[in-house]
Design an enzyme around this catalytic site. Structure first.
Site, PDB file in Angstrom:
ATOM      1  CB  SER A   1     -13.680 -37.413 -66.466  1.00  0.00           C
ATOM      2  OG  SER A   1     -12.320 -37.718 -66.564  1.00  0.00           O
TER       3      SER A   1
ATOM      4  CE  LYS B   1     -13.534 -31.801 -66.610  1.00  0.00           C
ATOM      5  NZ  LYS B   1     -13.702 -33.205 -67.073  1.00  0.00           N
TER       6      LYS B   1
ATOM      7  CB  SER C   1     -10.453 -35.131 -65.745  1.00  0.00           C
ATOM      8  OG  SER C   1     -11.630 -35.052 -66.549  1.00  0.00           O
TER       9      SER C   1
HETATM   10  N1  GLN Z   1      -8.912 -41.016 -66.560  1.00  0.00           N
HETATM   11  C1  GLN Z   1      -9.117 -41.143 -67.969  1.00  0.00           C
HETATM   12  C2  GLN Z   1      -7.985 -40.462 -68.682  1.00  0.00           C
HETATM   13  O1  GLN Z   1      -7.098 -40.051 -68.049  1.00  0.00           O
HETATM   14  C3  GLN Z   1     -10.445 -40.553 -68.362  1.00  0.00           C
HETATM   15  C4  GLN Z   1     -10.450 -39.087 -68.299  1.00  0.00           C
HETATM   16  C5  GLN Z   1     -11.754 -38.492 -68.762  1.00  0.00           C
HETATM   17  O2  GLN Z   1     -12.791 -39.146 -68.729  1.00  0.00           O
HETATM   18  N2  GLN Z   1     -11.681 -37.247 -69.177  1.00  0.00           N
HETATM   19  O3  GLN Z   1      -7.968 -40.322 -69.873  1.00  0.00           O
END
Ligand code: GLN
Length: 484
Positions: free
Chosen positions: A175, A76, A151
Site C-alpha cells: 500500500s 494517512k 490503500s
Molecule cells: N492491497 C492489499 C490488500 O488489499 C494490500 C493493502 C495494504 O498494503 N494495506 O490487502
C-alpha cells in the site's frame, strides 16, 4: 514553491526565502483549489496547520530548527491524531476523534513538521485502488478516470498533485509502493519493526509497516530519519540504532549485485512496464552495478498465503469495533446481539466484511490446519527464498506493479483481479524486509514504478540506489500538467 522537494523546501526555509506560514498557506490554498476533483483528503486541518507553522517559524527564530522544521506533511487517515477525526476511511470510525497521536505523528511533529490534514485511503487499508473508502474514491492526478492505487491512494494523489510536499503511508501488502508507482512517486516500506506501529490502526499486525511517500529518495531518507526508532509501546518495534540515512546517498554503485528473479517476469506483466523496468536496470548497470539471475521459487504462493494471513489477523483486530466503546453504534438496539450485529453491519463496507468472513473461517477450529497453518508455512518458505537470494545479490530489482493505473471501477466485481495487482509487492511483507518503489518512466501518459528489494535493515542501500538512479533519470521532476 510546490514544485520543490522536501530537501529543497528545507533549504528555502533555512535561507529565509519564505516562512513556514507562507509555505503552509500555499499548500492549503492548493488543497482548496484542487482537492474537490481529486478527493485525496478526508480532513483538512487548516487552523491547526497555521498554528503549527507559526510555532515552527518561532522555533527557527530561536535558532532551534532542524531539517524538517516548518515543512508541511499529510498523514494517512490510519494514524491517530489527537483531537482530529481518525476515520481509517470507514463509516465505523467516521465519528472517532483520536485521544492521542500515533508514534509516527508524534515524531514528525517533534521534528517540527506541520500537518496539513488526513488523507483518503481504502477502508481499513484493504484495497489496491482506493475505491473502498467510505468517503468515495480518489482520482489519479495523471488521469482523473484512473485509480491512484491503494490503500495509501490519498497520500499518493496529494503528493503527486503537489498538494503536499510529502505524506505518510502504510504498507501491509504493497500500500505504499503500489500507489507510489501508479502516481510517479518514491515510496519506501521499511523493515518490519523499524517504525513504531503505536497509534496506527491495525489491519494485519504482523505485516503492517509505516513509511514515507515522497518525490525523491533523498526526501524519503529525511522522513525515515525522523520516523524510525525504537518505541517501547510497540512490542514488535526493534531496538536497533538508526543510521544516518542521508549520509551515504551519493555513494557510487560500483560492484552492486542486482538480482533479477524469473518470478518477476510472469505472464501478467505488461510489455510496456517490463521495457521501462529493463531500461532502469540498464541505467544501474551503466553506473557500475551487475545483474545476476535468481530464483524465488515460492513467489507465486505469496498472494494466496497473504489472503489467508492478512484477513485472519484483520478478523481478530477488527473485533474491537463492537459499537460499545467507540465508533459507529446502531440506533436503538433491542439487545446486545442486535447492537453488535447492526453496528458492524452498518459500520463496515463490503470489502472489510469479506475479509472478516474469510479470516474468521480460516481461523475456525475445523479449518485452521488446512488454511492458516499452511499459509504460515508458505510464509516461512518465502522468507527463506529471499534469504537464499541475498547470498547471491545485494538487492533485487523488478516492477512494482504488473500494469499502469487501471480505470476506476475496472475491478469492481472481481476481487481476485484486484488482489493480483499486488503480486510483486506482497512477498516482501510476508518476509518482513524493506523495499522501495521509484518512478522509471511513463507508458501512454501513465507512470511506471521500479521496485528495489533488500535484506532486513538495508534501507540505507535501497535509498542510495534509488538516489543514484534519480540523479541520472529525473522522472520524479515531472508534475501532472494540470497541477504544475
Ligand atoms: N492491497 C492489499 C490488500 O488489499 C494490500 C493493502 C495494504 O498494503 N494495506 O490487502
Amino acid at each position: 514553491m510546490h514544485q520543490h522537494t522536501l530537501a529543497e523546501l528545507s533549504r528555502g526555509l533555512a535561507a529565509g526565502d519564505y516562512s513556514s506560514l507562507e509555505l503552509t498557506r500555499h499548500f492549503l490554498e492548493r488543497i482548496a483549489r484542487h482537492d474537490p476533483a481529486l478527493n485525496s483528503f478526508i480532513s483538512v486541518t487548516a487552523e491547526q496547520a497555521l498554528a503549527q507553522a507559526a510555532a515552527a517559524d518561532r522555533r527557527r527564530q530561536r535558532g532551534e530548527a532542524g531539517p524538517l522544521t516548518g515543512l508541511p506533511i499529510a498523514h494517512k487517515d490510519i494514524f491517530c491524531t489527537q483531537g482530529v477525526r481518525t476515520s481509517c476511511a470507514s463509516r465505523m470510525l467516521d465519528n472517532f476523534i483520536a485521544p492521542y497521536d500515533a508514534a509516527v505523528v508524534e515524531r514528525l511533529q517533534a521534528a517540527g513538521m506541520v500537518m496539513l490534514g488526513k488523507t483518503n485511503m481504502d477502508e481499513f487499508a484493504m484495497g489496491s485502488s482506493n475505491e473502498t473508502s467510505f468517503y468515495g474514491p480518489v482520482h489519479n492526478p495523471w488521469n482523473l478516470q484512473r485509480v491512484p492505487g491503494g490503500s495509501s491512494g490519498g497520500s499518493a494523489a496529494a503528493v503527486a498533485a503537489r498538494l503536499a510536499p510529502a505524506a505518510t503511508g502504510t504498507d501491509t501488502g504493497g500500500s505504499i509502493r503500489q500507489p507510489a508507482a501508479l502516481c510517479q512517486l518514491t515510496g519506501l516500506k521499511p523493515s518490519y519493526g523499524r517504525v513504531s506501529r503505536w497509534g496506527m490502526i491495525a489491519f494485519a499486525s504482523s505485516l503492517d509497516q509505516a513509511g514515507p511517500m515522497t518525490q525523491t529518495a533523498e526526501d524519503a531518507a529525511l522522513l525515515l530519519q525522523a520516523m524510525a526508532g525504537h518505541d517501547r509501546r510497540d512490542s514488535t518495534s526493534i531496538d536497533r540504532a538508526v543510521p544516518d540515512y542521508s549520509a551515504g546517498l551519493d555513494r557510487p554503485l560500483q560492484g552492486l549485485r542486482i538480482g533479477l528473479p524469473r518470478a518477476f517476469r510472469g505472464p501478467g506483466l505488461t510489455p510496456a512496464v517490463a521495457a521501462l523496468v529493463d531500461a532502469a536496470i540498464a541505467e544501474l548497470v551503466a553506473q557500475g552495478a551487475r545483474t545476476v539471475d535468481i530464483d524465488l521459487p515460492h513467489m507465486e504462493l505469496s498472494v494466496p498465503a497473504y489472503y489467508v494471513i492478512a484477513p485472519a489477523e484483520a478478523s481478530s483486530n477488527l473485533s474491537r469495533y463492537d459499537g460499545v466503546r467507540f465508533g459507529h453504534r446502531c440506533e436503538q438496539p433491542v439487545d446486545l446481539t442486535d447492537l453488535y450485529t447492526r453496528s458492524r453491519s452498518e459500520g463496515f463496507g463490503a470489502e472489510v466484511k469479506r475479509r472478516i468472513m474469510i479470516g474468521t473461517y480460516a481461523l475456525s477450529a475445523g479449518y485452521y490446519d488446512a488454511y492458516y497453518r499452511q499459509a504460515q508455512k508458505i510464509r516461512r518458505l518465502i522468507a527463506e527464498d529471499f534469504e537464499r537470494a541475498f547470498t547471491q545479490c545485494d538487492i533485487i530489482a523488478g516492477p512494482t506493479t504488473p500494469s499502469t493505473a487501471f480505470a476506476l471501477q475496472a475491478h469492481q466485481n472481481d476481487p481476485v483481479a484486484m488482489y493480483l495487482s499486488d503480486i510483486y509487492t506482497i512477498a516482501v511483507n510476508l518476509a518482513g524486509i524493506p523495499a522501495i518503489s521509484l518512478p522509471c518512466g511513463q507508458a501512454d501518459g501513465l507512470p511506471v514504478g521500479m521496485q528495489l528489494i533488500g535484506p532486513y535493515w538495508s534501507e540505507e542501500r535501497l535509498l542510495q540506489v534509488a538516489h543514484r538512479y534519480q540523479l541520472a533519470c529525473p522522472w520524479h521532476r515531472q508534475v501532472p500538467p494540470a497541477y504544475a
